[in-house]
Design a protein around this motif. Structure first.
Motif, PDB file in Angstrom:
ATOM      1  N   LYS A 136      44.585  36.407  43.888  1.00 34.47           N
ATOM      2  CA  LYS A 136      43.731  35.706  42.921  1.00 34.47           C
ATOM      3  C   LYS A 136      43.315  36.660  41.807  1.00 34.47           C
ATOM      4  O   LYS A 136      43.110  37.850  42.038  1.00 34.47           O
ATOM      5  N   TRP A 145      43.351  40.418  43.199  1.00 39.00           N
ATOM      6  CA  TRP A 145      42.991  40.820  44.563  1.00 39.00           C
ATOM      7  C   TRP A 145      43.337  39.677  45.508  1.00 39.00           C
ATOM      8  O   TRP A 145      42.856  38.561  45.347  1.00 39.00           O
ATOM      9  N   GLU A 202      40.516  38.040  39.681  1.00 40.79           N
ATOM     10  CA  GLU A 202      39.071  38.189  39.851  1.00 40.79           C
ATOM     11  C   GLU A 202      38.460  38.792  38.585  1.00 40.79           C
ATOM     12  O   GLU A 202      39.126  39.513  37.844  1.00 40.79           O
ATOM     13  N   GLU A 203      37.191  38.515  38.380  1.00 41.70           N
ATOM     14  CA  GLU A 203      36.421  39.125  37.286  1.00 41.70           C
ATOM     15  C   GLU A 203      35.060  39.496  37.837  1.00 41.70           C
ATOM     16  O   GLU A 203      34.339  38.641  38.347  1.00 41.70           O
ATOM     17  N   ASP A 204      34.741  40.795  37.776  1.00 40.00           N
ATOM     18  CA  ASP A 204      33.473  41.275  38.318  1.00 40.00           C
ATOM     19  C   ASP A 204      32.769  42.189  37.326  1.00 40.00           C
ATOM     20  O   ASP A 204      33.418  42.921  36.567  1.00 40.00           O
TER      21      ASP A 204
END
Length: 151
Positions: free
Chosen positions: A93, A90, A95-97
């Motif tokens: 970058k 995103w 991302e990890e959510d």
């Protein structure tokens, strides 16, 4: 003559035997047999029902969206699947959510309206709404989906 009449007697006894077994069979077994026959004979138009998927930031948002979809007759059923991990790119970058996944069953013809509703209430700038048509499955369940979500 004796041969013909004994054959007729045997056929009549055979039919009477099958009838007796059918009517003496416990009701549950009879129901299962009749249901299996009716399920095999029901027709489903491939692709008329879809499964749609939406990711949400938390359980509260997921349940609000799910409830809104069902109340508005845009979905017959929404499964709220907690604690998934999403890894994605995103804005340049990785991302990890932690997210919650909605698995939504609806008419294929309602996917556009479903998408518009989700976009109008979802907190993400770009929310995931994807769908796949269901080619085959349990005909009574798929009929329930089409009965529950009007055209």
């Amino acid at each position: 003559m004796y041969l013909v009449s004994s054959s007729l007697r045997f056929g009549a006894l055979l039919i009477a035997g099958f009838a007796a077994v059918f009517y003496m069979t416990p009701p549950l077994l009879r129901t299962v047999g009749l249901r299996a026959f009716s399920m095999a004979s029901e027709a489903y138009k491939a692709g008329s029902v879809s499964a749609a998927y939406v990711t949400c930031p938390n359980d509260t948002v997921a349940k609000d969206i799910a409830r809104g979809l069902v109340e508005r007759k845009l979905a017959a059923c929404v499964n709220v699947i907690p604690q998934i991990t999403s890894i994605f790119e995103w804005k340049g970058k990785i991302e990890e959510d932690s997210e919650v996944l909605l698995m939504i069953k609806t008419r294929t013809s309602k996917v556009s309206a479903l998408t518009e509703y989700v976009r109008s209430v979802h907190p993400y700038e770009v929310c995931e709404v994807i769908s796949v048509p269901i080619e085959q499955g349990n005909a009574p369940y798929l009929s329930w989906v089409t009965d529950t979500v009007p055209e």
